[in-house]
Design a protein around this motif. Structure first.
Motif, short mmCIF file in Angstrom:
data_model
loop_
_atom_site.label_atom_id
_atom_site.label_comp_id
_atom_site.label_asym_id
_atom_site.label_seq_id
_atom_site.Cartn_x
_atom_site.Cartn_y
_atom_site.Cartn_z
N ARG A 72 -3.50 7.58 -11.12
CA ARG A 72 -4.27 7.16 -10.13
C ARG A 72 -5.75 6.60 -10.22
O ARG A 72 -6.56 7.19 -10.95
CB ARG A 72 -4.67 8.65 -9.37
CG ARG A 72 -5.33 8.43 -7.89
CD ARG A 72 -5.51 9.62 -6.93
NE ARG A 72 -5.81 9.32 -5.81
CZ ARG A 72 -7.10 8.99 -5.48
NH1 ARG A 72 -7.98 8.97 -6.28
NH2 ARG A 72 -7.61 8.90 -3.96
N SER A 92 0.91 -1.26 0.06
CA SER A 92 -0.08 0.15 -0.01
C SER A 92 0.77 1.28 0.21
O SER A 92 0.61 2.21 0.64
CB SER A 92 -1.16 0.17 1.21
OG SER A 92 -0.04 0.09 2.39
N ASP A 114 -13.11 6.17 -1.80
CA ASP A 114 -13.17 6.05 -0.53
C ASP A 114 -12.59 4.84 0.25
O ASP A 114 -11.76 5.08 1.06
CB ASP A 114 -14.43 6.57 -0.02
CG ASP A 114 -14.86 8.13 -0.12
OD1 ASP A 114 -13.97 8.86 -0.42
OD2 ASP A 114 -15.95 8.49 -0.11
N ASN A 131 -9.07 4.36 -0.37
CA ASN A 131 -8.27 5.51 0.61
C ASN A 131 -8.14 4.71 2.22
O ASN A 131 -7.10 5.02 2.75
CB ASN A 131 -8.60 6.70 0.61
CG ASN A 131 -8.39 7.60 -0.69
OD1 ASN A 131 -7.38 7.13 -1.38
ND2 ASN A 131 -9.45 8.36 -1.09
N ARG A 132 -9.35 4.16 2.48
CA ARG A 132 -9.09 3.53 3.81
C ARG A 132 -8.26 2.48 3.86
O ARG A 132 -7.57 2.07 4.89
CB ARG A 132 -10.67 3.27 4.32
CG ARG A 132 -11.50 4.45 4.65
CD ARG A 132 -12.65 4.03 5.09
NE ARG A 132 -13.56 3.02 4.48
CZ ARG A 132 -14.65 3.55 3.54
NH1 ARG A 132 -14.84 4.69 3.54
NH2 ARG A 132 -15.52 2.61 3.31
N LEU A 186 -2.30 4.15 -6.58
CA LEU A 186 -2.78 5.12 -5.80
C LEU A 186 -2.45 6.53 -6.03
O LEU A 186 -2.90 7.52 -5.45
CB LEU A 186 -2.12 4.88 -4.13
CG LEU A 186 -2.65 3.52 -3.75
CD1 LEU A 186 -1.98 3.24 -2.29
CD2 LEU A 186 -4.15 3.42 -3.30
N THR A 187 -1.28 6.85 -6.99
CA THR A 187 -0.88 7.99 -7.46
C THR A 187 -0.55 7.96 -8.97
O THR A 187 -0.80 6.79 -9.50
CB THR A 187 0.40 8.35 -6.71
OG1 THR A 187 1.36 7.39 -7.05
CG2 THR A 187 0.17 8.59 -5.29
#
Length: 162
Positions: free
Chosen positions: A109, A70, A157, A160-161, A131-132
């Motif tokens: 992303r 992650s 969302d 991201n969690r 993630l990017t």
């Protein structure tokens, strides 16, 4: 992620608008302990990869697996699992060269790609959600083939969690 806090996921396939051999719009649903992540498959850009992933999902290859990376990407698959992949490695990397050729999509992303070793044509069951923006993944080691996108704000969302 830590080993004592696994993030288990179960993938279920939602087939929508499939006409004979032409896949138009399909969704994969990742059911995680943090909620649901929906992935929009991109068969126009990576038809062989999408077909491979659908086979893996239908054979329940990902059920009970967990996320194990992650940092710049959220990675999951059979890494560290006792499960066996019932399908051979992909023998083609559909990146086919620089982004801009055909209908290729850059590793930005929210896109989802097949992970592989330093050899370009050996992707299999390891997948990652960017993630990017990771444009270097478009070309390094032959490129990492994008085959899906995270679908919707609610899915982002959950990503991201995790």
């Amino acid at each position: 992620l830590t080993q004592d806090q696994p993030h288990f996921l179960s993938l279920s396939l939602s087939l929508q608008n499939i006409f004979q051999h032409i896949m138009v719009a399909t969704l994969l649903t990742l059911e995680t302990t943090h909620g649901i992540i929906r992935l929009r498959l991109l068969p126009t850009s990576a038809p062989q990869t999408v077909a491979h992933i659908i086979n893996l999902v239908q054979s329940k290859t990902y059920d009970g697996t967990s996320f194990y990376r992650s940092d710049f990407a959220l990675q999951f698959g059979l890494h560290g699992s006792t499960k066996h992949n019932p399908y051979d490695d992909l023998t083609i990397n559909e990146t086919g060269g620089p982004v801009g050729n055909r209908n290729l999509i850059s590793n930005t992303r929210g896109t989802v790609a097949v992970a592989h070793f330093d050899v370009p044509d050996n992707g299999n069951s390891e997948l990652f959600i960017n993630l990017t923006d990771n444009p270097h993944l478009d070309t390094v080691y032959g490129g990492y083939c994008v085959f899906a996108r995270v679908e919707g704000a609610e899915s982002f969302d959950v990503v991201n969690r995790v």
